[in-house]
Scaffold this active site. Structure first.
Site, PDB file in Angstrom:
ATOM      1  N   ARG A  27       0.819  -1.216   0.000  1.00 51.92           N
ATOM      2  CA  ARG A  27       0.000   0.000   0.000  1.00 51.92           C
ATOM      3  C   ARG A  27       0.852   1.266   0.000  1.00 51.92           C
ATOM      4  O   ARG A  27       0.465   2.285   0.573  1.00 51.92           O
ATOM      5  CB  ARG A  27      -0.957   0.028   1.201  1.00 51.92           C
ATOM      6  CG  ARG A  27      -1.971  -1.097   1.209  1.00 51.92           C
ATOM      7  CD  ARG A  27      -2.919  -0.966   0.031  1.00 51.92           C
ATOM      8  NE  ARG A  27      -3.949  -1.964   0.021  1.00 51.92           N
ATOM      9  CZ  ARG A  27      -5.163  -1.805   0.575  1.00 51.92           C
ATOM     10  NH1 ARG A  27      -5.471  -0.702   1.184  1.00 51.92           N
ATOM     11  NH2 ARG A  27      -6.049  -2.763   0.495  1.00 51.92           N
ATOM     12  N   ARG A  47      -3.529   6.140   0.359  1.00 59.16           N
ATOM     13  CA  ARG A  47      -4.192   7.276   1.013  1.00 59.16           C
ATOM     14  C   ARG A  47      -3.340   8.092   1.966  1.00 59.16           C
ATOM     15  O   ARG A  47      -3.725   9.192   2.334  1.00 59.16           O
ATOM     16  CB  ARG A  47      -5.425   6.763   1.767  1.00 59.16           C
ATOM     17  CG  ARG A  47      -6.525   6.332   0.822  1.00 59.16           C
ATOM     18  CD  ARG A  47      -7.692   5.794   1.575  1.00 59.16           C
ATOM     19  NE  ARG A  47      -7.314   4.551   2.253  1.00 59.16           N
ATOM     20  CZ  ARG A  47      -8.157   3.822   2.963  1.00 59.16           C
ATOM     21  NH1 ARG A  47      -9.391   4.212   3.120  1.00 59.16           N
ATOM     22  NH2 ARG A  47      -7.752   2.701   3.521  1.00 59.16           N
ATOM     23  N   ARG A  51      -7.311  11.204  -6.078  1.00 55.61           N
ATOM     24  CA  ARG A  51      -8.477  10.416  -5.654  1.00 55.61           C
ATOM     25  C   ARG A  51      -9.714  11.297  -5.488  1.00 55.61           C
ATOM     26  O   ARG A  51     -10.823  10.912  -5.847  1.00 55.61           O
ATOM     27  CB  ARG A  51      -8.136   9.698  -4.351  1.00 55.61           C
ATOM     28  CG  ARG A  51      -9.261   8.874  -3.732  1.00 55.61           C
ATOM     29  CD  ARG A  51      -9.527   7.612  -4.511  1.00 55.61           C
ATOM     30  NE  ARG A  51     -10.419   6.730  -3.780  1.00 55.61           N
ATOM     31  CZ  ARG A  51     -11.693   6.492  -4.097  1.00 55.61           C
ATOM     32  NH1 ARG A  51     -12.221   7.084  -5.144  1.00 55.61           N
ATOM     33  NH2 ARG A  51     -12.424   5.662  -3.380  1.00 55.61           N
ATOM     34  N   ASP A  88      -6.239  -3.164  -7.818  1.00 57.95           N
ATOM     35  CA  ASP A  88      -6.788  -3.772  -6.608  1.00 57.95           C
ATOM     36  C   ASP A  88      -7.048  -5.256  -6.852  1.00 57.95           C
ATOM     37  O   ASP A  88      -7.291  -5.663  -7.993  1.00 57.95           O
ATOM     38  CB  ASP A  88      -8.092  -3.086  -6.187  1.00 57.95           C
ATOM     39  CG  ASP A  88      -8.405  -3.376  -4.723  1.00 57.95           C
ATOM     40  OD1 ASP A  88      -7.928  -2.629  -3.858  1.00 57.95           O
ATOM     41  OD2 ASP A  88      -9.084  -4.382  -4.439  1.00 57.95           O
ATOM     42  N   TYR A 124     -14.658 -11.937  -0.369  1.00 63.22           N
ATOM     43  CA  TYR A 124     -15.349 -10.724  -0.826  1.00 63.22           C
ATOM     44  C   TYR A 124     -16.504 -11.053  -1.765  1.00 63.22           C
ATOM     45  O   TYR A 124     -17.580 -10.458  -1.686  1.00 63.22           O
ATOM     46  CB  TYR A 124     -14.357  -9.779  -1.526  1.00 63.22           C
ATOM     47  CG  TYR A 124     -13.385  -9.146  -0.563  1.00 63.22           C
ATOM     48  CD1 TYR A 124     -13.798  -8.149   0.318  1.00 63.22           C
ATOM     49  CD2 TYR A 124     -12.047  -9.546  -0.512  1.00 63.22           C
ATOM     50  CE1 TYR A 124     -12.913  -7.569   1.221  1.00 63.22           C
ATOM     51  CE2 TYR A 124     -11.153  -8.967   0.379  1.00 63.22           C
ATOM     52  CZ  TYR A 124     -11.591  -7.984   1.240  1.00 63.22           C
ATOM     53  OH  TYR A 124     -10.723  -7.414   2.128  1.00 63.22           O
TER      54      TYR A 124
HETATM   55  O1  CP3 Z   1       0.044  -1.581  -2.585  1.00 62.36           O
HETATM   56  C1  CP3 Z   1      -0.231  -0.646  -3.355  1.00 62.36           C
HETATM   57  O2  CP3 Z   1       0.055   0.527  -3.133  1.00 62.36           O
HETATM   58  C2  CP3 Z   1      -0.859  -1.017  -4.683  1.00 62.36           C
HETATM   59  C3  CP3 Z   1      -2.278  -0.961  -4.763  1.00 62.36           C
HETATM   60  C4  CP3 Z   1      -3.150  -1.875  -3.922  1.00 62.36           C
HETATM   61  C5  CP3 Z   1      -4.438  -1.462  -3.499  1.00 62.36           C
HETATM   62  N1  CP3 Z   1      -5.048  -2.548  -2.938  1.00 62.36           N
HETATM   63  C6  CP3 Z   1      -5.004  -0.106  -3.698  1.00 62.36           C
HETATM   64  C7  CP3 Z   1      -6.147   0.331  -2.879  1.00 62.36           C
HETATM   65  C8  CP3 Z   1      -2.980  -3.199  -3.519  1.00 62.36           C
HETATM   66  C9  CP3 Z   1      -1.781  -4.114  -3.659  1.00 62.36           C
HETATM   67  C10 CP3 Z   1      -4.205  -3.605  -2.905  1.00 62.36           C
HETATM   68  C11 CP3 Z   1      -4.426  -4.987  -2.413  1.00 62.36           C
HETATM   69  C12 CP3 Z   1      -5.671  -5.293  -1.696  1.00 62.36           C
HETATM   70  N2  CP3 Z   1      -6.922  -4.786  -1.911  1.00 62.36           N
HETATM   71  C13 CP3 Z   1      -5.783  -6.286  -0.698  1.00 62.36           C
HETATM   72  C14 CP3 Z   1      -4.646  -7.176  -0.193  1.00 62.36           C
HETATM   73  C15 CP3 Z   1      -3.781  -6.502   0.778  1.00 62.36           C
HETATM   74  C16 CP3 Z   1      -4.441  -6.240   2.133  1.00 62.36           C
HETATM   75  O3  CP3 Z   1      -4.549  -5.069   2.471  1.00 62.36           O
HETATM   76  O4  CP3 Z   1      -4.772  -7.213   2.810  1.00 62.36           O
HETATM   77  C17 CP3 Z   1      -7.114  -6.320  -0.277  1.00 62.36           C
HETATM   78  C18 CP3 Z   1      -7.698  -7.220   0.804  1.00 62.36           C
HETATM   79  C19 CP3 Z   1      -7.835  -5.370  -1.056  1.00 62.36           C
HETATM   80  C20 CP3 Z   1      -9.291  -5.069  -1.015  1.00 62.36           C
HETATM   81  C21 CP3 Z   1      -9.547  -3.658  -0.682  1.00 62.36           C
HETATM   82  N3  CP3 Z   1      -9.307  -2.592  -1.528  1.00 62.36           N
HETATM   83  C22 CP3 Z   1     -10.079  -3.127   0.529  1.00 62.36           C
HETATM   84  C23 CP3 Z   1     -10.477  -3.950   1.736  1.00 62.36           C
HETATM   85  C24 CP3 Z   1     -10.178  -1.734   0.367  1.00 62.36           C
HETATM   86  C25 CP3 Z   1     -10.791  -0.711   1.295  1.00 62.36           C
HETATM   87  C26 CP3 Z   1     -10.079  -0.457   2.528  1.00 62.36           C
HETATM   88  C27 CP3 Z   1      -8.585  -0.216   2.382  1.00 62.36           C
HETATM   89  O5  CP3 Z   1      -7.842  -1.084   2.830  1.00 62.36           O
HETATM   90  O6  CP3 Z   1      -8.160   0.780   1.807  1.00 62.36           O
HETATM   91  C28 CP3 Z   1      -9.640  -1.417  -0.894  1.00 62.36           C
HETATM   92  C29 CP3 Z   1      -9.507  -0.067  -1.477  1.00 62.36           C
HETATM   93  C30 CP3 Z   1      -8.156   0.366  -1.893  1.00 62.36           C
HETATM   94  N4  CP3 Z   1      -7.277  -0.392  -2.601  1.00 62.36           N
HETATM   95  C31 CP3 Z   1      -7.584   1.644  -1.686  1.00 62.36           C
HETATM   96  C32 CP3 Z   1      -6.326   1.635  -2.307  1.00 62.36           C
HETATM   97  C33 CP3 Z   1      -5.358   2.775  -2.430  1.00 62.36           C
HETATM   98  C34 CP3 Z   1      -8.259   2.831  -0.981  1.00 62.36           C
HETATM   99  C35 CP3 Z   1      -9.254   3.412  -1.887  1.00 62.36           C
HETATM  100  C36 CP3 Z   1      -9.698   4.752  -1.426  1.00 62.36           C
HETATM  101  O7  CP3 Z   1      -8.997   5.713  -1.727  1.00 62.36           O
HETATM  102  O8  CP3 Z   1     -10.765   4.806  -0.824  1.00 62.36           O
END
Ligand code: CP3
Length: 336
Positions: free
Chosen positions: A22, A26, A35, A72, A147
């Site tokens: 990540r 954010r 965003r 994602d 999910y």
């Molecule tokens: O790592 C990085 O910077 C690359 C991008 C990336 C995102 N998601 C962007 C994102 C990666 C590798 C992921 C993986 C991801 N997504 C996982 C596995 C890793 C983990 O955290 O366990 C999972 C379970 C998800 C599913 C997901 N996507 C969730 C649960 C959420 C919402 C809550 C959160 O954790 O942010 C997202 C949204 C998401 N994915 C955001 C980002 C930058 C936030 C979106 C926003 O701006 O609201």
């Protein structure tokens, strides 16, 4: 080879590569700015120019060894026809799963829908220094199923009734997803990604007697596919405690990402043949500088003579201060 692939494949421990899960997200004001103008998160992931730009943002701030493509894990359910929405402070929201619809998918259409991700990888690879890796990723079948079926109850528990009721369908979905996920991996690789991370973020929710079928086997099949294609793999079976050892033996990935409940000394002694990554609790980054450095040094020293990639035990949290992160990167970069 990059410092990252050298560490993963050659088990070279002469340096400690660093990147963060990540890292493009954010906690960065430059991400939040983009965003705020792009309310639809899926659409943002499908905007190749913006996705590439966001991917490179952390690398222009910090001396990291890898970029991870901004996308994602839920892009896969999206490409398989489920509606995916991200609601503020609520997490992802998927439309209800329909097995008939799901089984009507075909790979060509799936890849077509994900094409912007591959374009983003191509664009990023062109701009990224050759000494840096570009990491692609997927969600492991079980984590995607969590999910897709809405199997969670509250923040981190499994809805056992729903799981039992849907078990037959879940089995079909896990098996079917493997093929689609391998196709997604190979396309990301062809576009220019040199490593893949497989996120099994909810492996800890698999009932213990089902770990083999729902976690190890699907991960193993995907890792085997990557081995045939010579794509280095990093697996992250979060939350399975000392079963990390069983996972490592059964799945045999090139590298394992530790979660923050794994004792690093235990990991070093029990996962001897594997390159290891991460481990530090992302919440440590909210503490005072001396305490942060103490914890960073702990991981660096435990893994001094072991192939180790600095990262965290889960993704960076939105409240992380980028200036603190900068200090951590410098400390790891100067460790000898
Ligand atoms: O790592 C990085 O910077 C690359 C991008 C990336 C995102 N998601 C962007 C994102 C990666 C590798 C992921 C993986 C991801 N997504 C996982 C596995 C890793 C983990 O955290 O366990 C999972 C379970 C998800 C599913 C997901 N996507 C969730 C649960 C959420 C919402 C809550 C959160 O954790 O942010 C997202 C949204 C998401 N994915 C955001 C980002 C930058 C936030 C979106 C926003 O701006 O609201």
């Amino acid at each position: 080879m990059t410092r990252l692939t050298n560490c993963i494949l050659k088990k070279d421990h002469s340096c400690v590569p660093i990147w963060f899960m990540r890292q493009a997200g954010r906690y960065l004001p430059e991400f939040r700015k983009i965003r705020s103008k792009n309310k639809d998160f899926i659409k943002l992931c499908l905007n190749s120019n913006l996705s590439s730009k966001i991917t490179l943002q952390p690398l222009s701030r910090f001396n990291l060894d890898a970029a991870i493509i901004f996308s994602d894990i839920l892009m896969v359910p999206y490409a398989l026809g489920q509606k995916v929405e991200f609601k503020k402070n609520k997490g992802p929201d998927l439309s209800s799963f329909d097995l008939k619809h799901f089984l009507k998918n075909d790979k060509k259409k799936f890849i077509y829908k994900l094409n912007p991700v591959y374009e983003a990888i191509k664009l990023t690879r062109k701009k990224l220094n050759k000494s840096k890796s570009l990491i692609s990723f997927i969600g492991a079948p079980w984590t995607l199923a969590v999910y897709m079926f809405g199997l969670k109850k509250g923040k981190d528990q499994i809805n056992k009734d729903k799981f039992k009721k849907k078990e037959k369908e879940i089995k079909i979905v896990l098996e079917t997803l493997i093929d689609y996920l391998c196709a997604h991996i190979i396309n990301q690789h062809k576009a220019g990604a040199d490593v893949v991370q497989i996120f099994d973020s909810w492996a800890g929710l698999v009932p213990k007697n089902k770990l083999f079928n729902y976690c190890y086997e699907p991960n193993r099949k995907i890792v085997d596919f990557c081995k045939k294609k010579k794509i280095p793999t990093i697996c992250f079976p979060r939350g399975i405690k000392t079963n990390y050892k069983n996972f490592a033996e059964k799945v045999n990935p090139d590298c394992l990402n530790l979660d923050y409940n794994i004792d690093p000394v235990w990991a070093k002694n029990n996962l001897k043949n594997f390159c290891l990554q991460g481990g530090m609790n992302p919440r440590i980054l909210f503490k005072k500088e001396v305490e942060i450095f103490k914890e960073v040094d702990k991981y660096l020293n435990v893994f001094k003579n072991h192939p180790y990639i600095f990262n965290l035990g889960h993704g960076l949290l939105p409240k992380t201060n980028p200036h603190i992160l900068q200090k951590v990167v410098k400390r790891v970069n100067s460790f000898k």
